[in-house]
Enzyme design. Structure first.
Site, PDB file in Angstrom:
ATOM      1  N   GLU A 108      33.070  39.500  25.105  1.00 11.23           N
ATOM      2  CA  GLU A 108      32.263  40.721  25.194  1.00 11.23           C
ATOM      3  C   GLU A 108      32.784  41.685  24.136  1.00 11.23           C
ATOM      4  O   GLU A 108      33.640  42.523  24.425  1.00 11.23           O
ATOM      5  CB  GLU A 108      32.414  41.330  26.592  1.00 11.23           C
ATOM      6  CG  GLU A 108      31.972  40.397  27.702  1.00 11.23           C
ATOM      7  CD  GLU A 108      32.449  40.808  29.095  1.00 11.23           C
ATOM      8  OE1 GLU A 108      31.766  40.459  30.053  1.00 11.23           O
ATOM      9  OE2 GLU A 108      33.495  41.460  29.227  1.00 11.23           O
ATOM     10  N   ASP A 137      39.222  44.473  32.481  1.00  9.02           N
ATOM     11  CA  ASP A 137      40.008  43.409  33.098  1.00  9.02           C
ATOM     12  C   ASP A 137      40.750  42.587  32.051  1.00  9.02           C
ATOM     13  O   ASP A 137      41.531  41.704  32.395  1.00  9.02           O
ATOM     14  CB  ASP A 137      39.098  42.499  33.945  1.00  9.02           C
ATOM     15  CG  ASP A 137      39.092  42.915  35.402  1.00  9.02           C
ATOM     16  OD1 ASP A 137      39.870  43.821  35.760  1.00  9.02           O
ATOM     17  OD2 ASP A 137      38.320  42.331  36.187  1.00  9.02           O
ATOM     18  N   LYS A 273      35.075  40.257  39.175  1.00 12.12           N
ATOM     19  CA  LYS A 273      34.348  41.525  39.058  1.00 12.12           C
ATOM     20  C   LYS A 273      34.387  42.332  40.367  1.00 12.12           C
ATOM     21  O   LYS A 273      34.489  43.563  40.337  1.00 12.12           O
ATOM     22  CB  LYS A 273      32.891  41.239  38.680  1.00 12.12           C
ATOM     23  CG  LYS A 273      32.120  42.504  38.500  1.00 12.12           C
ATOM     24  CD  LYS A 273      30.688  42.248  38.149  1.00 12.12           C
ATOM     25  CE  LYS A 273      29.905  43.523  38.233  1.00 12.12           C
ATOM     26  NZ  LYS A 273      28.471  43.286  38.085  1.00 12.12           N
ATOM     27  N   ASP A 297      26.964  46.144  33.763  1.00 12.67           N
ATOM     28  CA  ASP A 297      27.802  45.221  32.993  1.00 12.67           C
ATOM     29  C   ASP A 297      27.950  45.808  31.598  1.00 12.67           C
ATOM     30  O   ASP A 297      27.066  46.545  31.135  1.00 12.67           O
ATOM     31  CB  ASP A 297      27.118  43.848  32.886  1.00 12.67           C
ATOM     32  CG  ASP A 297      27.122  43.100  34.206  1.00 12.67           C
ATOM     33  OD1 ASP A 297      27.742  43.599  35.158  1.00 12.67           O
ATOM     34  OD2 ASP A 297      26.500  42.027  34.278  1.00 12.67           O
ATOM     35  N   ASP A 461      27.600  39.956  43.810  1.00  8.54           N
ATOM     36  CA  ASP A 461      26.529  40.939  43.912  1.00  8.54           C
ATOM     37  C   ASP A 461      25.573  40.600  45.048  1.00  8.54           C
ATOM     38  O   ASP A 461      25.282  41.439  45.905  1.00  8.54           O
ATOM     39  CB  ASP A 461      25.782  41.060  42.574  1.00  8.54           C
ATOM     40  CG  ASP A 461      25.433  39.721  41.962  1.00  8.54           C
ATOM     41  OD1 ASP A 461      25.918  38.695  42.461  1.00  8.54           O
ATOM     42  OD2 ASP A 461      24.665  39.678  40.994  1.00  8.54           O
TER      43      ASP A 461
HETATM   44  O1  LIG Z   1      37.195  39.102  36.134  1.00  9.84           O
HETATM   45  C1  LIG Z   1      36.143  39.648  35.771  1.00  9.84           C
HETATM   46  C2  LIG Z   1      34.981  38.922  35.423  1.00  9.84           C
HETATM   47  C3  LIG Z   1      33.846  39.622  35.015  1.00  9.84           C
HETATM   48  N1  LIG Z   1      33.872  40.966  34.949  1.00  9.84           N
HETATM   49  C4  LIG Z   1      32.660  41.710  34.488  1.00  9.84           C
HETATM   50  O2  LIG Z   1      31.576  41.379  35.310  1.00  9.84           O
HETATM   51  C5  LIG Z   1      30.372  41.484  34.590  1.00  9.84           C
HETATM   52  C6  LIG Z   1      29.517  40.254  34.812  1.00  9.84           C
HETATM   53  O3  LIG Z   1      30.207  39.117  34.378  1.00  9.84           O
HETATM   54  P1  LIG Z   1      29.533  38.012  33.423  1.00  9.84           P
HETATM   55  O4  LIG Z   1      30.556  37.002  33.112  1.00  9.84           O
HETATM   56  O5  LIG Z   1      28.837  38.691  32.313  1.00  9.84           O
HETATM   57  O6  LIG Z   1      28.502  37.364  34.431  1.00  9.84           O
HETATM   58  P2  LIG Z   1      26.917  37.201  34.297  1.00  9.84           P
HETATM   59  O7  LIG Z   1      26.592  35.892  34.909  1.00  9.84           O
HETATM   60  O8  LIG Z   1      26.406  37.468  32.945  1.00  9.84           O
HETATM   61  O9  LIG Z   1      26.486  38.396  35.263  1.00  9.84           O
HETATM   62  C7  LIG Z   1      25.500  38.344  36.244  1.00  9.84           C
HETATM   63  O10 LIG Z   1      25.963  37.698  37.410  1.00  9.84           O
HETATM   64  C8  LIG Z   1      27.132  38.280  38.009  1.00  9.84           C
HETATM   65  C9  LIG Z   1      27.487  37.474  39.231  1.00  9.84           C
HETATM   66  O11 LIG Z   1      26.397  37.250  40.033  1.00  9.84           O
HETATM   67  C10 LIG Z   1      26.859  39.751  38.335  1.00  9.84           C
HETATM   68  O12 LIG Z   1      28.029  40.339  38.829  1.00  9.84           O
HETATM   69  C11 LIG Z   1      26.425  40.468  37.084  1.00  9.84           C
HETATM   70  O13 LIG Z   1      26.194  41.823  37.314  1.00  9.84           O
HETATM   71  C12 LIG Z   1      25.181  39.791  36.554  1.00  9.84           C
HETATM   72  O14 LIG Z   1      24.721  40.447  35.379  1.00  9.84           O
HETATM   73  C13 LIG Z   1      30.745  41.704  33.114  1.00  9.84           C
HETATM   74  O15 LIG Z   1      30.566  43.063  32.786  1.00  9.84           O
HETATM   75  C14 LIG Z   1      32.212  41.335  33.101  1.00  9.84           C
HETATM   76  O16 LIG Z   1      32.905  42.074  32.152  1.00  9.84           O
HETATM   77  C15 LIG Z   1      34.998  41.686  35.289  1.00  9.84           C
HETATM   78  O17 LIG Z   1      35.027  42.910  35.207  1.00  9.84           O
HETATM   79  N2  LIG Z   1      36.109  41.003  35.695  1.00  9.84           N
HETATM   80 MN   LIG Z   2      26.865  38.880  31.501  1.00 13.02          MN
END
Ligand SMILES: O=c1ccn([C@@H]2O[C@H](COP(=O)(O)OP(=O)(O)O[C@H]3O[C@H](CO)[C@@H](O)[C@H](O)[C@H]3O)[C@@H](O)[C@H]2O)c(=O)[nH]1
Ligand SMILES: [Mn+2]
Length: 575
Positions: A108, A137, A273, A297, A461
């Site tokens: 990211e 994180d 997260k 996000d 979520d």
């Molecule tokens: O240990 C962690 C892992 C992830 N994140 C943040 O969580 C968000 C979502 O993570 P990502 O890896 O981008 O997952 P996605 O699959 O793209 O995200 C979708 O799916 C996730 C799980 O269902 C939701 O939490 C998100 O909001 C949704 O956009 C990002 O901002 C990450 O930076 C953290 O802060 N800490």
């Molecule tokens: Mn994402």
């Protein structure tokens, strides 16, 4: 407050769908007749027919779930102009804590996070009512450095956006080629300021790029950066930095900006997260304790600067107090592949199913672009809204952990006494904030089980949203024009498959846990049709088993010289 408003702040408009209903019902009857045909002829055919029968039964079951979702679609129309016409002084708008999560500066890139933060800082809302908390994180000095540089740029960018009512306030998008600005239409002053802003943004990008290429920020880890000296990503103490403090200026000035990297140790699970969101909830409770919390996000920038006003139309409506838990904006993506061949933009989920679910108990929580009420995140149920009785307050003592300051702020939140206090000294709560962001703080508390974002599934979520619906709350799906947030989706290939595998696993984890929607319907307050909608979503990972099997049947039949579809005569149903 809301009683002084006469014009509706939002409307729930049913969407006409007679044609859609008719065609969906016809498909359902066709599926039923196919099943009947199979059943009648099953004993004359072998395993192929049995397999086909099983797959078709699954398809019919899924279709029933889809029919249930699509039956009563609604659209929520919000009227921010009515909210502003209500003769409210800006100070009467409630405060909002905005959370941005980022985890890895390689996956990211900091420039993306920076753009999301800039777009949040520049929203149309009194700046002193806003606070932006960035959770890192990755504990990356690069992310911190980028944010420091961005907060300097923001002092030019935010007034520029507000002065000229700029629509897209994420500078990378505003200055991109897709977003052509007809400079000649603007005044000389605008043209001059536009060029200056573009130059400043290019300098910001340059500085961040140079730092990213060298993998370290241009500093010697002294002064402001000293705490980042020799940190490991998964083993480091808490770092909290107040990067910009708002001195109570509503229109000029920037919202409070805080960087947080919660403590991580190898022996302590960090819960990804969900863990980050809970740490953000606690730290913000001590600093600003806003009654509403927006989370995004790091790759989802604000595309509609009136987004908070749109959400407030729902949240401040008199009906909302006792009914509505959260307002979810759909995820919309930019720069995706044409026609979305891999389905990564989830148009079906957000466009079609979204309106249907909105007509039931309400949209699922999607993890980003969502406004929550702090009281509900602390476990409040609709029936305890009217008066916060002693029991609830007592409960919070045992659940929330042993920080006196946090307990006090949670009681304030539950009793509705929230928001930044005048002359509140941030530095005085930093020590308590360090404590609640520590990795041991949650031991023996209810964080992740009854409070905050729920642990246990990789799709935290959906699980957190289900817990809220289970208590009897409703939610609203708000879709302003232009879309509130725009984000990135993987364009295809392994990244998309990893993401979908994670979602499928996470959703099945919820189905098989004690949060299974069927139990939530039987023993809690999840409505029956909402329960079916959750079953549709949570069984997503099971669908490919039947789809692959059905897709393999024709090939198998060719090899085995058999068939699985009714032969020849078109009207042979019961012959
Ligand atoms: O240990 C962690 C892992 C992830 N994140 C943040 O969580 C968000 C979502 O993570 P990502 O890896 O981008 O997952 P996605 O699959 O793209 O995200 C979708 O799916 C996730 C799980 O269902 C939701 O939490 C998100 O909001 C949704 O956009 C990002 O901002 C990450 O930076 C953290 O802060 N800490
Ligand atoms: Mn994402």
């Amino acid at each position: 407050m809301a009683s002084t408003i006469s014009l509706p702040l939002y409307e729930k408009i049913p969407r006409k769908n007679a044609l859609q209903r008719t065609s969906d019902i016809i498909i359902f009857f066709l599926l039923l007749s196919l099943l009947t045909y199979r059943l009648l002829h099953l004993k004359n055919h072998g395993t192929t027919w049995l397999l086909a029968f099983l797959c078709e039964s699954w398809f019919t079951f899924t279709w029933v779930l889809v029919l249930n979702i699509k039956w009563n679609p609604v659209i929520f129309k919000t009227h921010p102009d009515h909210l502003l016409q209500a003769a409210w002084e800006p100070v009467e708008l409630p405060s909002v804590d905005m959370f941005v999560t980022t985890a890895d500066p390689l996956l990211e890139p900091p420039i993306i996070t920076v753009n999301t933060v800039l777009s949040l800082l520049a929203v149309d809302y009194p700046a002193h009512k806003l606070a932006c908390y960035v959770s890192d994180d990755g504990c990356s000095p690069l992310t911190y450095y980028s944010l420091v540089e961005a907060s300097n740029f923001a002092q030019l960018w935010v007034p520029f956006c507000k002065k000229y009512d700029i629509q897209v306030r994420a500078p990378f998008r505003y200055f991109s080629n897709d977003h052509v600005i007809t400079l000649s239409d603007g005044t000389k002053e605008f043209q001059h300021e536009w060029k200056r802003m573009k130059d400043e943004y290019e300098q910001l990008c340059h500085k961040i790029n140079v730092a990213v290429q060298k993998s370290v920020p241009p500093c010697d880890f002294t002064g402001d950066f000293a705490e980042f000296y020799s940190v490991e990503r998964k083993n480091h103490p808490t770092i909290i930095k107040v990067m910009w403090e708002n001195k109570g200026l509503p229109d000029h000035g920037l919202p409070l900006l805080v960087y947080i990297s919660r403590e991580k140790r190898h022996k302590h699970p960090h819960h990804y997260k969900a863990g980050a969101m809970n740490a953000l909830t606690r730290v913000s409770a001590l600093m600003t304790n806003a009654p509403y919390m927006l989370n995004v996000d790091c790759d989802m920038f604000v595309n509609n600067p009136k987004v908070i006003l749109h959400a407030m139309c729902v949240l401040l409506d008199s009906k909302s107090e006792a009914e509505i838990a959260f307002v979810q904006f759909p995820q919309v993506f930019y720069d995706g592949l044409k026609d979305d061949p891999y389905g990564n933009q989830m148009v079906v989920l957000f466009e079609y199913m979204g309106c249907g679910i909105a007509g039931l108990q309400g949209q699922f929580y999607g993890g980003t672009g969502c406004f929550h009420k702090r009281r509900i995140i602390y476990g409040l149920s609709p029936d305890s809204v009217v008066s916060v009785n002693g029991k609830l307050v007592e409960d919070i003592f045992s659940k929330i952990g042993n920080s006196k300051e946090l307990t006090k702020s949670a009681i304030d939140a539950l009793e509705g006494k929230t928001g930044t206090k005048p002359n509140h000294d941030l530095q005085s709560c930093i020590e308590a904030a360090y404590k609640v962001a520590g990795c041991g703080y949650e031991c023996g508390t209810s964080w992740g089980t009854k409070l905050g974002w729920i642990y246990g599934s990789t799709t935290e979520d959906v699980q957190t949203g289900l817990r809220i619906h289970k208590r009897g709350w409703r939610s609203v799906n708000c879709r302003p024009n232009p879309p509130a947030f725009l984000g990135c989706a993987p364009s295809g290939g392994p990244a998309a498959m990893t993401q979908q595998k994670r979602w499928a696993t996470g959703l099945l984890e919820i189905l098989l846990s004690k949060d299974c929607p069927i139990f939530a319907f039987l023993f809690a307050k999840l409505q029956w049709r909402q329960c079916l909608a959750y079953v549709w979503l949570l069984t997503w990972g099971l669908r490919p088993i039947f789809e692959l099997c059905y897709a393999a049947l024709p090939a198998y039949c060719i090899i085995a010289d058999s068939y699985f579809l009714p032969k020849g005569q078109p009207f042979c149903l019961f012959t």
